[in-house]
Design a protein around this motif. Structure first.
Motif, PDB file in Angstrom:
ATOM      1  N   ILE A 791       0.712  -1.204  -0.032  1.00  0.00           N
ATOM      2  CA  ILE A 791       0.145   0.109  -0.109  1.00  0.00           C
ATOM      3  C   ILE A 791       0.988   1.183   0.060  1.00  0.00           C
ATOM      4  CG2 ILE A 791      -1.797   1.388   1.344  1.00  0.00           C
ATOM      5  CD1 ILE A 791      -2.728  -1.516   2.433  1.00  0.00           C
ATOM      6  N   TRP A 792       1.746   1.449   0.995  1.00  0.00           N
ATOM      7  CA  TRP A 792       2.602   2.620   1.101  1.00  0.00           C
ATOM      8  C   TRP A 792       3.571   2.907   0.288  1.00  0.00           C
ATOM      9  CZ3 TRP A 792       2.546   1.222   6.875  1.00  0.00           C
ATOM     10  CH2 TRP A 792       1.246   1.411   7.444  1.00  0.00           C
ATOM     11  N   LYS A 793       4.324   1.620  -0.175  1.00  0.00           N
ATOM     12  CA  LYS A 793       5.496   1.605  -0.963  1.00  0.00           C
ATOM     13  C   LYS A 793       6.567   2.563  -0.277  1.00  0.00           C
ATOM     14  CE  LYS A 793       2.841   0.202  -4.591  1.00  0.00           C
ATOM     15  NZ  LYS A 793       2.554  -1.248  -4.613  1.00  0.00           N
ATOM     16  N   VAL A 794       6.666   2.089   0.883  1.00  0.00           N
ATOM     17  CA  VAL A 794       7.680   2.595   1.895  1.00  0.00           C
ATOM     18  C   VAL A 794       8.823   1.479   2.022  1.00  0.00           C
ATOM     19  CG1 VAL A 794       6.445   4.368   2.847  1.00  0.00           C
ATOM     20  CG2 VAL A 794       6.676   2.312   3.863  1.00  0.00           C
ATOM     21  N   LYS A 795      10.202   1.926   2.225  1.00  0.00           N
ATOM     22  CA  LYS A 795      11.244   0.809   2.451  1.00  0.00           C
ATOM     23  C   LYS A 795      11.830   1.012   3.843  1.00  0.00           C
ATOM     24  CE  LYS A 795      14.391   2.277  -0.413  1.00  0.00           C
ATOM     25  NZ  LYS A 795      14.319   3.090  -1.883  1.00  0.00           N
ATOM     26  N   GLN A 796      12.579  -0.295   3.989  1.00  0.00           N
ATOM     27  CA  GLN A 796      12.974  -0.314   5.315  1.00  0.00           C
ATOM     28  C   GLN A 796      14.299   0.396   5.135  1.00  0.00           C
ATOM     29  OE1 GLN A 796      12.561  -4.642   5.679  1.00  0.00           O
ATOM     30  NE2 GLN A 796      12.462  -4.106   7.763  1.00  0.00           N
ATOM     31  N   TYR A 797      14.902   1.265   6.198  1.00  0.00           N
ATOM     32  CA  TYR A 797      16.209   1.969   5.958  1.00  0.00           C
ATOM     33  C   TYR A 797      17.159   1.397   7.114  1.00  0.00           C
ATOM     34  CZ  TYR A 797      14.568   5.070   2.310  1.00  0.00           C
ATOM     35  OH  TYR A 797      14.243   5.477   1.430  1.00  0.00           O
ATOM     36  N   PHE A 798      17.843   0.281   6.542  1.00  0.00           N
ATOM     37  CA  PHE A 798      18.738  -0.281   7.594  1.00  0.00           C
ATOM     38  C   PHE A 798      19.952   0.652   7.594  1.00  0.00           C
ATOM     39  CE2 PHE A 798      16.147  -4.152   6.586  1.00  0.00           C
ATOM     40  CZ  PHE A 798      15.855  -4.168   7.813  1.00  0.00           C
ATOM     41  N   THR A 799      20.517   0.664   8.585  1.00  0.00           N
ATOM     42  CA  THR A 799      21.885   1.196   8.483  1.00  0.00           C
ATOM     43  C   THR A 799      23.020   0.249   8.690  1.00  0.00           C
ATOM     44  OG1 THR A 799      21.395   2.125  10.542  1.00  0.00           O
ATOM     45  CG2 THR A 799      21.515   3.804   8.732  1.00  0.00           C
ATOM     46  N   GLY A 800      22.590  -0.911   9.330  1.00  0.00           N
ATOM     47  CA  GLY A 800      23.484  -1.869   9.684  1.00  0.00           C
ATOM     48  C   GLY A 800      22.803  -3.098   9.633  1.00  0.00           C
ATOM     49  N   ASP A 801      23.176  -4.170  10.438  1.00  0.00           N
ATOM     50  CA  ASP A 801      22.406  -5.476  10.305  1.00  0.00           C
ATOM     51  C   ASP A 801      21.427  -5.364  11.476  1.00  0.00           C
ATOM     52  OD1 ASP A 801      24.215  -6.016  12.197  1.00  0.00           O
ATOM     53  OD2 ASP A 801      24.813  -7.630  11.450  1.00  0.00           O
ATOM     54  N   GLU A 802      21.031  -4.173  12.126  1.00  0.00           N
ATOM     55  CA  GLU A 802      20.309  -4.375  13.347  1.00  0.00           C
ATOM     56  C   GLU A 802      18.788  -4.173  13.005  1.00  0.00           C
ATOM     57  OE1 GLU A 802      21.879  -1.649  11.792  1.00  0.00           O
ATOM     58  OE2 GLU A 802      19.768  -0.588  11.407  1.00  0.00           O
ATOM     59  N   GLY A 803      18.176  -4.460  14.053  1.00  0.00           N
ATOM     60  CA  GLY A 803      16.575  -4.343  13.710  1.00  0.00           C
ATOM     61  C   GLY A 803      15.999  -5.399  13.482  1.00  0.00           C
ATOM     62  N   VAL A 804      14.604  -5.528  13.262  1.00  0.00           N
ATOM     63  CA  VAL A 804      13.869  -6.551  12.996  1.00  0.00           C
ATOM     64  C   VAL A 804      14.220  -6.755  11.239  1.00  0.00           C
ATOM     65  CG1 VAL A 804      11.621  -7.504  12.341  1.00  0.00           C
ATOM     66  CG2 VAL A 804      12.079  -6.479  14.419  1.00  0.00           C
ATOM     67  N   GLN A 805      14.759  -8.013  10.977  1.00  0.00           N
ATOM     68  CA  GLN A 805      15.414  -8.048   9.722  1.00  0.00           C
ATOM     69  C   GLN A 805      14.099  -8.464   8.569  1.00  0.00           C
ATOM     70  OE1 GLN A 805      18.750  -8.576   8.603  1.00  0.00           O
ATOM     71  NE2 GLN A 805      18.738  -7.508  10.855  1.00  0.00           N
ATOM     72  N   PRO A 806      14.703  -8.068   7.276  1.00  0.00           N
ATOM     73  CA  PRO A 806      13.763  -8.113   5.889  1.00  0.00           C
ATOM     74  C   PRO A 806      13.184  -9.536   6.278  1.00  0.00           C
ATOM     75  CG  PRO A 806      15.957  -7.508   5.361  1.00  0.00           C
ATOM     76  CD  PRO A 806      16.024  -7.842   6.776  1.00  0.00           C
ATOM     77  N   LEU A 807      11.738  -9.491   6.243  1.00  0.00           N
ATOM     78  CA  LEU A 807      11.074 -10.615   6.639  1.00  0.00           C
ATOM     79  C   LEU A 807      11.035 -11.664   5.322  1.00  0.00           C
ATOM     80  CD1 LEU A 807       8.707  -8.527   8.149  1.00  0.00           C
ATOM     81  CD2 LEU A 807      10.152 -10.211   9.406  1.00  0.00           C
ATOM     82  N   ASP A 808      11.698 -12.816   5.498  1.00  0.00           N
ATOM     83  CA  ASP A 808      12.132 -13.828   4.517  1.00  0.00           C
ATOM     84  C   ASP A 808      10.863 -14.499   3.953  1.00  0.00           C
ATOM     85  OD1 ASP A 808      11.996 -15.193   6.955  1.00  0.00           O
ATOM     86  OD2 ASP A 808      13.803 -16.248   6.475  1.00  0.00           O
ATOM     87  N   GLU A 809       9.902 -14.738   4.722  1.00  0.00           N
ATOM     88  CA  GLU A 809       8.898 -15.736   4.729  1.00  0.00           C
ATOM     89  C   GLU A 809       7.474 -14.913   4.605  1.00  0.00           C
ATOM     90  OE1 GLU A 809       7.650 -19.988   6.879  1.00  0.00           O
ATOM     91  OE2 GLU A 809       9.341 -18.865   7.229  1.00  0.00           O
ATOM     92  N   PRO A 810       6.808 -14.854   3.411  1.00  0.00           N
ATOM     93  CA  PRO A 810       5.647 -14.388   3.217  1.00  0.00           C
ATOM     94  C   PRO A 810       4.536 -14.993   3.989  1.00  0.00           C
ATOM     95  CG  PRO A 810       6.192 -15.128   1.197  1.00  0.00           C
ATOM     96  CD  PRO A 810       7.487 -15.353   2.081  1.00  0.00           C
TER      97      PRO A 810
END
Ligand code: 26W
Length: 812
Positions: A791-810
């Protein structure tokens, strides 16, 4: 920035002394809360600033989640946890002979929402930050939150919730970013020599919107997003015109109090003022941002998304049109294209009585320019669709109908995306509630099943369970919830099952102590804890639950020697102050509690506990201790439900109709691990369509049911003043609008199955474990990722490998 315990201790002592001018040893719990809150806020402020700067530097697309309600819950523990300093703080405080837990209890729980919709908004804020998505909340800083509920003789009494009485440590008043919102007066358009029409205003009521910003801390990723809540004040330059409190009233009342109704639309002027106030301030501050950074206006949809949380903020659509045309001097077509591409809308209810429809006259008078724009949107919509779709569809989908502005229609027409909050709910929107729109704009419709943040609802609310999962499968599930499914591998492992059972028992013991403390009722922690926590509404059918309790009570009285599985029925629910029937149900349940809890024949076999003032903080105590979660709405009525997800994630088995997200819960956990009963949505639709249902027949022919219903009015229940009879009448004489009697037998049957299972503790716990391990798909992180992508077409802005990771499993 790795804080050590010693650093914390030193900094905290100084912090305390700076604030209160005496030593921490002399502080009250409340002062310690304030000092600790400020300490944490200072600690996170750098991330807050850097997050904002980095979004600007990257030119990131940002989403603005517009919602009239947010229910963030207490923030001290959550912020410390997400920052990764909770354990250090706890240890440091212990060394100072202070208890983190008691300090945390001193925080006011901001009840700036009614229920599911507001809490969802706050779970979403947590997920946005944790996924490193540039996401802002936009809402109202109500001076008084949802009323505080008290019981007097079993009746609900409402008391004002002055949550700001003590200082709110999390907010920052932002005088630099105020804006003016205009109401009423006269508006006209005047051609000028630059070739466009200028909007001229006279005699308007001008209100200053002052933003209070609150940090939304991401999980271990150094990201802090912003929740902006607006407060209404007199514009500084007009102060001299205001002399008395009466004169100030029309301004100060705008953000004074939250409307305490979550299901019944009342066309009240003040509510309309609140909606426009919040929306106008929010949109203005977004556009100001654009001016500051000189972004071409046509790029707005590439740079921002505005999300409309139910129709309450739908005036964002005409407000954005107004600013783009009147202030940015775009043409109608340019402005309309931008607006539609920018806005998206979520529907949260199919209850007809909850759909907002403002009287045209009211809107015209309060918001003359906005009304002109709505009229034009409507005119163009009708002109375009009439020849294509004919009279019926066009008039049924028009925004202006029979003297009212239909806000859902405005929201659908002005958005590029319309979503429901569970699969069934979205299907019902497409096939029924918004059927004609689905014919016109099929591509706009999509489903986004709700989710919850496991951080608050599992990691923090249930630390023992969290530690066990960590021990068994490692900590990866905290960043990547899909990993939780690995826990399923332990379903046959006796040791793990024993541990799960022990943790549940510990949680139940803690809740039992709390019940004794606040209600003076002794409950057996080994009894089955059966929980229904949600707003009180006929469609949610707390009265079906009550009938089942009565049924159990009568059965125990008839067969005193029969062994039964002991149960504690636990309720938490507020009723809208004007909702008489809901309040009658509260009174009846409280009276049943008096009857049952004080009957010596009953003892531990049955107890009923109705907590006062249900809210986020109470939910955190109840949910980890639940064995059964009651999700018993009439099929098709509950858009999604979210307590169902929280309860399941904490190992409760769900007692459910096939409604809302219960259906998806069943699909993930498997039908052997959930108790399903009752009519399906199709059966409900059929019964309604052919009008064949006659509740009185059931009363007359079903003896068991008749005994229970009669108990409502024959004096069995003490202390009633006609409330039992009122419910009886609605069910028997007024044909039972929500099919309570129709579902009764199958409900009792499902409850009996639950008893049988509870008598086999290992089997029960195995299913409990499977519920925990199957709850990952209901992480709000996934829900938000789907909103962000689709819907929003917004991206995750990682600056390192921190945070909740891109979610591999739909999932889902
Ligand atoms: C105009 C008065 C009014 C106020 C609030 C009408 C309707 C509402 C909300 C739509 C009520 C609400 O909170 N709905 C709940 O939203 C949750 C989050 O999506 C769902 O899980 C619940 O099923 C739904 O009842």
């Amino acid at each position: 920035m790795n804080l050590t315990v010693q650093e914390f201790i030193e900094e905290y002592k100084t912090q305390f002394q700076t604030m209160f001018a005496y030593s921490y040893e002399e502080g009250t719990t409340e002062q310690h809360y304030t000092a600790l809150g400020i300490f944490i806020k200072n600690y996170l402020s750098r991330h807050w600033k850097e997050t904002r700067e980095s979004y600007i530097k990257e030119g990131a697309k940002q989403v603005y989640y517009f919602s009239m309600e947010f229910l963030p819950g207490r923030q001290l523990r959550n912020n410390a946890y997400n920052l990764g300093i909770l354990d250090i703080i706890k240890e440091g405080l212990t060394e100072l002979d202070l208890s983190f837990d008691s300090i945390a209890e001193a925080e006011a729980d901001p009840a700036l929402g009614n229920g599911g919709l507001g809490r969802l908004a706050s779970c979403f804020m947590d997920s946005l930050a944790s996924l490193s998505i540039p996401g802002n909340g936009n809402g109202i800083r109500y001076q008084y939150g949802l009323f505080r509920q008290k019981f007097v003789d079993g009746y609900q009494v409402e008391v004002p919730e002055n949550w700001l009485r003590n200082r709110n440590v999390w907010e920052t008043r932002n005088n630099k970013s105020t804006c003016l919102v205009r109401f009423g007066g006269n508006v006209w358009l005047e051609p000028n020599d630059k070739g466009y029409y200028e909007a001229k205003y006279e005699n308007t009521l001008n209100v200053l919107a002052v933003p209070y910003d609150t940090p939304m801390v991401g999980y271990r990723n150094n990201k802090v997003n912003n929740l902006r809540l607006w407060s209404a004040e007199i514009p500084v330059e007009e102060e001299a015109n205001y002399h008395t409190l009466d004169e100030i009233q029309p301004i100060s009342e705008i953000t004074q109090v939250l409307y305490p109704d979550d299901s019944n639309y009342e066309g009240q002027l003040l509510r309309l003022k609140q909606e426009y106030f919040m929306v106008s301030a929010g949109v203005q501050s977004i556009i100001r941002h654009f001016r500051k950074y000189n972004v071409p206006r046509k790029n707005i949809p590439d740079k921002i998304a505005i999300h409309i949380n139910d129709t309450h903020p739908a005036l964002a659509i005409p407000e954005l049109m107004r600013i783009l045309m009147d202030e940015e001097h775009l043409t109608w077509d340019q402005a309309w294209e931008i607006t539609q591409k920018t806005c998206s809308y979520t529907n949260h209810t199919i209850l007809r009585e909850a759909l907002e429809k403002w009287p045209i006259d009211m809107m015209k008078e309060l918001l003359p320019r906005i009304y002109m724009i709505i009229e034009e949107i409507n005119r163009r919509f009708v002109d375009y669709h009439l020849p294509l779709y004919g009279e019926r569809i066009t008039w049924q989908t028009a925004i202006l109908q029979n003297g009212v502005v239909n806000m859902a229609h405005l929201a659908v027409i002005g958005s590029h995306s319309v979503n429901g909050v569970a699969k069934l709910h979205t299907d019902i929107l497409m096939s029924d509630v918004l059927k004609d729109f689905f014919e016109i704009y099929p591509e706009r419709f999509n489903n986004k099943t709700n989710g919850i943040t496991q951080r608050r609802w599992v990691h923090l609310a249930n630390p023992e369970l969290t530690a066990l999962i960590d021990e068994k499968i490692g900590e990866e599930w905290k960043r990547n919830p899909a990993e939780l499914k690995v826990f399923k591998g332990f379903e046959q492992d006796e040791e793990t099952l024993k541990q799960v059972a022990e943790i549940k028992l510990n949680n139940k013991k803690r809740l039992a102590d709390y019940i004794e403390e606040v209600k003076g009722i002794q409950v057996n922690p080994r009894a089955l804890f059966d929980v229904q926590i949600k707003r009180l509404h006929a469609y949610k059918r707390q009265h079906l639950n009550a009938l089942h309790i009565l049924h159990r009570y009568l059965e125990i009285k008839r067969n005193p020697d029969k062994e039964v599985v002991p149960r504690v029925f636990i309720f938490g629910a507020k009723a809208a102050p004007s909702y008489v029937y809901a309040k009658q149900i509260i009174k009846v349940i409280n009276s049943i509690a008096d009857l049952v809890n004080n009957d010596p024949d009953i003892g531990d076999k049955l107890k009923v506990v109705f907590f006062e003032n249900y809210g986020v903080s109470l939910a955190e105590k109840i949910i980890p201790a639940a064995d059964i979660g009651e999700q018993i709405s009439l099929a098709s009525m509950e858009a999604s439900g979210t307590s169902n997800m929280k309860l399941m994630a904490n190992g409760a088995l769900t007692m459910a109709t096939l409604d809302g997200a219960n259906i998806e819960i069943k699909d993930f956990v498997g039908e052997d691990n959930i108790f399903i009963f009752g009519l399906t949505d199709k059966e409900v639709y059929e019964l309604k369509a052919n009008q064949s249902y006659q509740s009185k027949e059931l009363y007359e022919t079903n003896e068991q049911l008749r005994r229970v219903l009669d108990a409502l009015k024959d004096g069995t229940i003490p202390g009633l003043n006609g409330e039992g009879s009122a419910i009886f009448d609605s069910l028997v004489h007024y044909n039972d609008e929500y099919f309570v009697l129709k579902d009764f037998e199958s409900y009792v049957d499902a409850q009996n199955r639950a008893d049988a299972l509870y008598a086999k503790p290992m089997e029960w716990t195995r299913k409990s474990l499977l519920n925990i391990a199957s709850s990952a798909p209901f992480s709000a992180d996934y829900t938000i990722k789907r909103y962000a992508d689709d819907i929003w077409k917004v991206k995750q802005y990682f600056t390192g490998d921190e945070g909740v990771q891109p979610l591999d499993e739909p999932l889902a």
